[in-house]
Structures are given as C-alpha cells and as structure tokens.
Design a protein around this motif. Structure first.
Motif, PDB file in Angstrom:
ATOM      1  N   LYS A 238       2.135   8.844  -5.012  1.00  0.00           N
ATOM      2  CA  LYS A 238       2.365   7.550  -5.654  1.00  0.00           C
ATOM      3  C   LYS A 238       2.043   7.622  -7.146  1.00  0.00           C
ATOM      4  O   LYS A 238       2.757   7.055  -7.972  1.00  0.00           O
TER       5      LYS A 238
ATOM      6  N   SER B 145       4.475   8.724  -9.942  1.00  0.00           N
ATOM      7  CA  SER B 145       5.467   7.817 -10.522  1.00  0.00           C
ATOM      8  C   SER B 145       5.193   7.577 -12.005  1.00  0.00           C
ATOM      9  O   SER B 145       6.083   7.207 -12.759  1.00  0.00           O
ATOM     10  N   LEU B 146       3.925   7.809 -12.422  1.00  0.00           N
ATOM     11  CA  LEU B 146       3.601   7.627 -13.841  1.00  0.00           C
ATOM     12  C   LEU B 146       4.161   8.755 -14.695  1.00  0.00           C
ATOM     13  O   LEU B 146       4.291   8.619 -15.905  1.00  0.00           O
TER      14      LEU B 146
ATOM     15  N   ALA C  67      11.586   2.045  -4.223  1.00  0.00           N
ATOM     16  CA  ALA C  67      10.441   1.502  -3.486  1.00  0.00           C
ATOM     17  C   ALA C  67      10.576   1.817  -2.002  1.00  0.00           C
ATOM     18  O   ALA C  67       9.610   2.205  -1.344  1.00  0.00           O
TER      19      ALA C  67
ATOM     20  N   LEU D 228       3.454   0.937 -10.153  1.00  0.00           N
ATOM     21  CA  LEU D 228       4.436   0.937 -11.234  1.00  0.00           C
ATOM     22  C   LEU D 228       5.776   0.398 -10.744  1.00  0.00           C
ATOM     23  O   LEU D 228       6.448  -0.386 -11.423  1.00  0.00           O
ATOM     24  N   ILE D 229       6.164   0.817  -9.526  1.00  0.00           N
ATOM     25  CA  ILE D 229       7.452   0.375  -9.003  1.00  0.00           C
ATOM     26  C   ILE D 229       7.374  -1.085  -8.589  1.00  0.00           C
ATOM     27  O   ILE D 229       8.347  -1.829  -8.720  1.00  0.00           O
TER      28      ILE D 229
ATOM     29  N   TYR E  10       9.686   5.464  -1.339  1.00  0.00           N
ATOM     30  CA  TYR E  10       8.227   5.643  -1.326  1.00  0.00           C
ATOM     31  C   TYR E  10       7.634   5.098  -0.040  1.00  0.00           C
ATOM     32  O   TYR E  10       6.773   5.709   0.585  1.00  0.00           O
ATOM     33  N   TRP E  11       8.096   3.916   0.331  1.00  0.00           N
ATOM     34  CA  TRP E  11       7.542   3.233   1.502  1.00  0.00           C
ATOM     35  C   TRP E  11       7.742   4.080   2.757  1.00  0.00           C
ATOM     36  O   TRP E  11       6.788   4.321   3.513  1.00  0.00           O
TER      37      TRP E  11
ATOM     38  N   LEU F  89      10.675   7.699  -8.966  1.00  0.00           N
ATOM     39  CA  LEU F  89      10.851   6.543  -9.849  1.00  0.00           C
ATOM     40  C   LEU F  89      11.728   6.902 -11.048  1.00  0.00           C
ATOM     41  O   LEU F  89      12.607   6.133 -11.450  1.00  0.00           O
TER      42      LEU F  89
ATOM     43  N   CYS G 158       5.609   7.169   2.694  1.00  0.00           N
ATOM     44  CA  CYS G 158       4.201   6.884   2.950  1.00  0.00           C
ATOM     45  C   CYS G 158       3.949   6.606   4.422  1.00  0.00           C
ATOM     46  O   CYS G 158       2.966   7.083   4.986  1.00  0.00           O
TER      47      CYS G 158
ATOM     48  N   ARG H 263       0.815  -1.206   0.000  1.00  0.00           N
ATOM     49  CA  ARG H 263       0.000   0.000   0.000  1.00  0.00           C
ATOM     50  C   ARG H 263       0.849   1.258   0.000  1.00  0.00           C
ATOM     51  O   ARG H 263       0.365   2.327  -0.295  1.00  0.00           O
ATOM     52  N   GLY H 264       2.124   1.124   0.363  1.00  0.00           N
ATOM     53  CA  GLY H 264       2.972   2.305   0.496  1.00  0.00           C
ATOM     54  C   GLY H 264       3.810   2.626  -0.722  1.00  0.00           C
ATOM     55  O   GLY H 264       4.512   3.626  -0.730  1.00  0.00           O
ATOM     56  N   THR H 265       3.761   1.766  -1.738  1.00  0.00           N
ATOM     57  CA  THR H 265       4.555   2.042  -2.933  1.00  0.00           C
ATOM     58  C   THR H 265       3.646   2.037  -4.160  1.00  0.00           C
ATOM     59  O   THR H 265       2.631   1.353  -4.171  1.00  0.00           O
ATOM     60  N   PRO H 266       4.008   2.814  -5.189  1.00  0.00           N
ATOM     61  CA  PRO H 266       3.182   2.841  -6.397  1.00  0.00           C
ATOM     62  C   PRO H 266       3.208   1.493  -7.104  1.00  0.00           C
ATOM     63  O   PRO H 266       4.217   0.782  -7.038  1.00  0.00           O
TER      64      PRO H 266
END
Lengths: 241, 236
Positions: B171, B174-175, B206, A68-69, B209-210, B185, B213, A63-66
């Motif tokens: 998040k 990242s696109l 990752a 895509l990654i 991001y983690w 990313l 978040c 839930r904490g990372t996109p």
C-alpha cells in the motif's frame, strides 16, 4: 526578491506559517473520525441490520486500499456523487476533501481499535452495572468507557501519529499545509536547496509527532493514577477463576 | 461527465500488469527491512554503547516522519551522493542515470526497518530466558544460541507482523509514483492522463488494491493458523 536558496532559519520560519493548517486538518479529522469510529463500532458490536454488512465492506475497503488512492477517489469522485443530488461542491476548499479522506481512512482504523478494546472489558462489568439498575447510557459512560480508554490508548496514540504523518500526502490535491508550503518554497527557488527544505520538514514532522506521543503518554499515566487499569485486572482475575 | 464503465474495466485490467513488479519489490523491501531491523533490535537488546542511543533516535525519527518526506530527501540527495562516491572510489557512474527504484528501495527498507525492529525486539523478548540459559549450559556460543534456539522461536511471534508489514509495504508503494516508480496507482494515473477519466482509473486501482489485500490477508491467515498449530505441539 533575491534569487537563490534561503537560509535554514528563513525556511523554518516560512514553513512555521503553515503548521497551523497541518494541525487544524489533523485535529478536525481526529475529532470527526473519533465520533464516526464510535458509530461504526456500535454498529459492529450491536450487529445493526442493514448497516452491519455496509460497515463491514467499508472497513474492508478502507483498510485494503492506500490512503493516497482514497484521497484521489474522494477528491475526484465526491463532486460526481454530490452532483447526482444536485449539489455542486466543485468550489469547496481542498481542505474539506482532505478532512473527508482522513476521516474516512481513520474512522475504520479507530473502530478496529475500539471494538477489541470494548470486547476486552469483562462481561461481568456489564452484568454488575445492570444489576444495580443503571440505564444503558449510564453503563456505557460510567462503567464501560472508562475501562475501554486505557486499553485503547496506546493504539490510539499510534493512530494519531499516523494521522499526522498522513497529512503529508495532502499536497497532491493542492492543500498548502507544511508539505505543500515546502513544495512552494522549492518551486520559488527553482529547486535549489530542496534537500535542506525537506530535511527541515522532516524534523518539523518529527517534532510534532514527538509532542503528540508525549501527550498520549501523559494521558496514559493519568489513567493509571485513576486505577482504571487495576480494576480491569481484577475483572480478569475473576474471569480466570 | 458521467461514469464510464468501459474505461474503468480497461483500466482495471491494465492495472494488473504492474501487480507482479509491485509485489516483488515489496518483498525485497521487506526482506531488507527485516535484516536491518534485526540488527537494530539486537543493538537495543544488548545495549551496545553509543550505537544503542543512535538506534533509539533512528527509530524515533523514522516513526515520527512521513514516508513521503523521507522519500524526497533520499531521491533528491541520491545523485549528489552517487557523484561524491564516484569521485571517492574513481568509478564513473552518471548520477543522472540512477534509477528512482534505488531511492524507493533505500527509503522504504530504512523506514520499515524502524517498525520491524520494534516487532523483532518484542518477538525476541517473548522467548523465555531459560532457552538462552539452556543453550549456554550445553556449550553454545551466543551466536549459535541466537541462530539455532532463539530466532526460530521468535520467528513464530514475529511472522504475523511481517505479513501485515508486507501488505503495508504494497500500500505504501503507492507513494512511489511521486518519484517516478510505476506501481498500481501510477499506472492508474498514467491511464487517466490519456483519457482524462480520473475517477474511473482511480476506482479501478482501488479495486485492484482491495482484491490484492483481501487475497493476501486470506493467505496470511492460513500461514498464521499453521504457525499456531505448531505452537501447541511444541514443548514450550
């Protein structure tokens, strides 16, 4: 082959050929994610030793990372991981990695939906099932599960639509689904008319999502007819008293 | 090829350099999305003729279409639009020099506004009808009543969703590497292009991001808890 942009209709027909792949990936991921999600939820509710912290970390990461990654990590990472066990998966289709990613991502979200839905069922329902001598499996399938479904359905509907939309990023690892085909059509035309291709793609995704939403609505209506929801309300009233 | 910890550590550190830009951009996008979403919500609540129908279609379209497709549509049609506008207003802007940042901001704020309009609609509906009536009874205009009475109360209900949307926006950014915006990313992608160590870079990204978040979730939980405390004190 004639150079230059195709008509909108030609584009649509070409894209239509690859819709089954999008649907296949969506359906396969949804089914596997559903079962994995239930397993994850069970681990969390029963607080299974050893597995529980593992599952917590998994959900937090997922839930904490996109997505895509996650796709990139699974696509580039799982061959390395499998190599440790002597299995070579470099030849596997990208669709396998795509499904792995979507399952990984959505099982966690599904468990986040299923757990509160399960906990929302009144405790008296468990007691009642136990009191008439039902086995654990009977209790879950006949009493608890039918009541969990109407609570979880609206969120599951959103989840499925998000899943359909998430398949649009799979072209980044080379899956030729709806979006991947759009990229190919554009490349064939040297980029001419790409905006119209993407608009057609957008409308097609919209249509697929709308159908999915409609389907979920129908199931919701059917559930209401079986009065599972009203039974639930009864349980809640008892609770309040 | 085995896993190289040193490359991963370097990538991890270099990824943090783009975090402030990503967070700031997400904040801007969310602010725009909330403003647009508020107008859509009001249009739908007051059932403005024609516009309300349009708003419904808009929300449905935005919710049913992948973000990346919308991003491509805006990104590839922006130069033509800018050229057309330039001719119309007689300003000379080179359409090829328009930064991809504008496409990102436009697409993301429109996309998120559709979701936020639903959130805001729900939040406004949660405010008791009596509040509006009370405001009218002491002679407030509709705009005054909305601004002074209804919005502050609706805000409390809407804020948890705003917080989630902020994390979602970070998040989703990242696109944006697909159109050339360098976020976390994209930074990882650039790193891996230099040393061909993909998995290290992506895992490092990752991790960034983690951690981001988790930290943001903690902060937002505190904010939400603070809001709840106020709620019990209010007379509502």
């Amino acid at each position: 082959m004639k150079p230059g942009p195709d008509s909108i209709f030609d584009i649509f027909m070409k894209l239509l050929e690859n819709v089954p792949i999008t649907l296949l990936v969506t359906l396969l991921s949804a089914v596997v994610a559903f079962f994995l999600g239930i397993a994850v939820t069970a681990v969390r509710i029963k607080r299974v030793k050893l597995l529980y912290p593992l599952v917590s970390v998994y959900i937090s990461f997922s839930r904490g990372t996109p997505i895509l990654i996650q796709l990139f990590v699974i696509y580039y990472g799982s061959p390395l991981l499998f190599k440790l066990f002597g299995i070579d998966i470099n030849g596997w289709s990208q669709i396998v990695f795509a499904v792995m990613t979507l399952v990984f991502h959505n099982a966690a979200i599904f468990s986040e939906i299923a757990r509160p839905a399960y906990l929302a069922v009144d405790k008296g329902q468990h007691d009642a099932a136990d009191s008439i001598g039902m086995t654990g499996a009977q209790k879950v399938f006949r009493i608890i599960f039918p009541q969990v479904v109407p609570i979880a359905l609206p969120s599951v509907g959103n989840l499925i639509i998000d899943l359909i939309k998430d398949t649009a990023i799979l072209f980044t690892i080379g899956v030729v689904d709806l979006m991947g085909r759009a990229k190919l059509i554009i490349a064939n035309n040297y980029g001419i008319g790409k905006v119209s291709v993407y608009i057609v793609v957008a409308l097609m995704y919209w249509f697929i999502s709308a159908i999915a939403e409609h389907g979920v609505r129908l199931i919701e209506k059917r559930n209401k007819k079986y009065k599972f929801a009203s039974g639930l309300a009864l349980g809640r009233e008892d609770h309040d008293v | 090829m085995t896993f190289d910890l040193k490359t991963a550590a370097e990538a991890f550190l270099s990824n943090w350099t783009v975090v402030p830009a990503t967070m700031g951009l997400a904040m801007l996008i969310l602010a725009l999305a909330i403003i647009i979403g508020m107008f859509i919500a009001l249009i739908r609540i007051y059932r403005v003729p024609i516009l309300s129908k349009l708003a419904t279609v808009y929300v449905s379209f935005m919710r049913g279409t992948p973000l990346i497709v919308l991003l491509f549509i805006v990104y590839f049609s922006l130069p033509d639009t800018v050229e057309f506008m330039g001719k119309l207003f007689g300003t000379a802007v080179d359409p090829n020099k328009v930064s991809p940042l504008y496409s990102v901001i436009i697409t993301y704020s429109l996309y998120i506004s559709a979701f936020q309009s639903e959130n805001i609609k729900g939040a406004l509906a949660s405010v008791d009808k009596g509040q509006m009536e009370a405001a009218y009874s002491i002679g407030f205009k509709t705009s005054q009543a909305l601004m002074r009475i209804v919005f502050p109360q609706a805000l409390k209900v809407a804020v948890p969703n705003f917080c989630n949307a902020y994390i979602g926006a970070i998040k989703a950014l990242s696109l944006a590497f697909t159109v050339g915006f360098v976020d976390i990313l994209a930074k990882a992608k650039l790193n891996s292009a230099l040393n061909f160590r993909y998995i290290e870079s992506y895992l490092a990204a990752a991790l960034v991001y983690w951690m981001l978040c988790i930290a943001l979730t903690r902060i937002f939980r505190k904010i939400e808890a603070g809001l709840k405390k106020n709620e019990t004190l209010s007379t509502r």
